[in-house]
Motif scaffolding. Structure first.
Motif, PDB file in Angstrom:
ATOM      1  N   ASP A 158     -52.988  34.613  61.581  1.00 44.85           N
ATOM      2  CA  ASP A 158     -54.297  35.195  61.886  1.00 44.85           C
ATOM      3  C   ASP A 158     -55.215  34.816  60.722  1.00 44.85           C
ATOM      4  O   ASP A 158     -55.165  35.417  59.653  1.00 44.85           O
ATOM      5  CB  ASP A 158     -54.177  36.715  62.012  1.00 44.85           C
ATOM      6  CG  ASP A 158     -55.513  37.395  62.291  1.00 44.85           C
ATOM      7  OD1 ASP A 158     -56.496  36.682  62.560  1.00 44.85           O
ATOM      8  OD2 ASP A 158     -55.572  38.639  62.217  1.00 44.85           O
ATOM      9  N   LYS A 207     -51.604  37.491  58.210  1.00 45.89           N
ATOM     10  CA  LYS A 207     -53.040  37.378  57.941  1.00 45.89           C
ATOM     11  C   LYS A 207     -53.263  36.405  56.780  1.00 45.89           C
ATOM     12  O   LYS A 207     -52.649  36.535  55.719  1.00 45.89           O
ATOM     13  CB  LYS A 207     -53.637  38.751  57.632  1.00 45.89           C
ATOM     14  CG  LYS A 207     -53.586  39.694  58.834  1.00 45.89           C
ATOM     15  CD  LYS A 207     -54.362  40.971  58.584  1.00 45.89           C
ATOM     16  CE  LYS A 207     -54.254  41.919  59.766  1.00 45.89           C
ATOM     17  NZ  LYS A 207     -54.783  41.333  61.013  1.00 45.89           N
ATOM     18  N   GLU A 224     -58.656  34.197  58.687  1.00 44.11           N
ATOM     19  CA  GLU A 224     -60.046  34.606  58.459  1.00 44.11           C
ATOM     20  C   GLU A 224     -60.739  33.512  57.654  1.00 44.11           C
ATOM     21  O   GLU A 224     -60.297  33.160  56.562  1.00 44.11           O
ATOM     22  CB  GLU A 224     -60.099  35.919  57.686  1.00 44.11           C
ATOM     23  CG  GLU A 224     -61.522  36.342  57.307  1.00 44.11           C
ATOM     24  CD  GLU A 224     -61.560  37.495  56.310  1.00 44.11           C
ATOM     25  OE1 GLU A 224     -62.680  37.844  55.867  1.00 44.11           O
ATOM     26  OE2 GLU A 224     -60.485  38.025  55.963  1.00 44.11           O
TER      27      GLU A 224
END
Length: 330
Positions: free
Chosen positions: A66, A35, A68
């Motif tokens: 991943d 992340k 964001e």
């Protein structure tokens, strides 16, 4: 009949089990991705297209990331990246130079655009065609010391003085409202505000900084991370830039589709402006560089020396530590 019924039931159970396994496998794949928090410097625009392309096209996913995409909020992108609250972000050579001189461990890892596309813009009827014409006019800015320094640098070349300019803070007022109401000229990026003026049918006089000084041809914007991330997770930096580089190369080759991806991701944006801005900006991402993202030591030294000579820095910048090309794809 009983045998057929039992066969059907067994098949149903097997399919259900297989489906559950696939679902669990997909969840596990998501869980194994690293992340990443990426923070923008401003509201989404065509400077950021390559990031949204990398996300939409699965380039981040291919690298096991991943990502964001975050808005900066009041704290600012540089502070979030430097403190480790965001892994990567969007910044500018100017702010990174100031931060590093103050001991902030932020590093530029790629140039989004190769050359400075900013300058002083004014409606044509204001008749501002050279820096000497700033005298007696009102400039709308954001309150940074660098603004007066740039005005002084340009006006001195024409034996004019920035002391003759009325400098006001225009806050969040947009350029088009401000020049009709409060100011005569402002510092804009042509790839967004200049293109918007074209779409509005409003003629501008545009004085690009790079037409007056090579030292003002600095990188804006850039992608950033912090020294700790580089030291402890170099592979993450490499994977991130591999995906982002593909995103920007796609936007270079496919401006229309890239614009559509940005619009789809941020539906509130003006469709016509995004399309026109992307068409204008795409060739400028890489421009004359050997590869997208490449940065030159000369550019960092030139601008840092200019800032120091104009009393914007207390000490000289160690330019070699302020940026790196190490993690760009070969």
């Amino acid at each position: 009949m009983k045998k057929l019924l039992m066969l059907l039931m067994l098949t149903t159970v097997l399919v259900a089990c297989n489906g559950n396994n696939e679902s669990k496998s997909a969840d596990q794949d998501e869980d194994t991705k690293q992340k990443i928090k990426f923070v923008l410097d401003w509201t989404p625009n065509t400077n950021h297209t390559g990031i949204y392309v990398a996300q939409k096209k699965g380039y981040f996913n291919d690298e096991g990331l991943d990502v964001e995409i975050m808005m900066p909020g009041e704290v600012g992108a540089d502070q979030l990246v430097a403190s480790g609250k965001a892994d990567f972000g969007v910044g500018a050579q100017e702010s990174i130079t100031e931060a590093r001189v103050q001991g902030v461990p932020i590093v530029s890892i790629a140039a989004v655009i190769q050359h400075n596309t900013s300058g002083f813009a004014s409606p044509k009827e204001k008749d501002i065609t050279s820096p000497k014409d700033f005298a007696g006019k009102t400039y709308g800015g954001w309150g940074a010391p660098v603004e007066k320094a740039v005005l002084t640098s340009l006006m001195n070349q024409e034996n004019a003085s920035a002391d003759d300019v009325d400098i006001v803070n225009m806050g969040n007022t947009d350029f088009f409202t401000a020049v009709k109401r409060d100011i005569d000229f402002a510092w804009i990026y042509y790839g967004w505000t200049g293109v918007e003026a074209e779409l509005r049918g409003e003629e501008l006089n545009m004085l690009y900084l790079t037409d007056y000084s090579k030292k003002l041809d600095y990188y804006t914007p850039v992608l950033t991370t912090n020294e700790q991330t580089i030291e402890e997770n170099p592979e993450t930096v490499k994977k991130f830039l591999a995906a982002v580089s593909k995103g920007y190369r796609f936007a270079i080759d496919n401006p229309d589709e890239a614009a559509a991806i940005l619009i789809d991701a941020v539906p509130d944006l003006d469709v016509e402006l995004v399309q026109a801005s992307q068409e204008w900006l795409s060739p400028k991402y890489q421009d004359d560089a050997d590869r997208w993202g490449e940065q030159k030591l000369e550019v960092w030294e030139n601008y840092a020396n200019w800032m120091y000579d104009n009393n914007l820095l207390d000490t000289r910048l160690d330019s070699e530590k302020a940026f790196t090309n190490e993690f760009l794809p070969k």
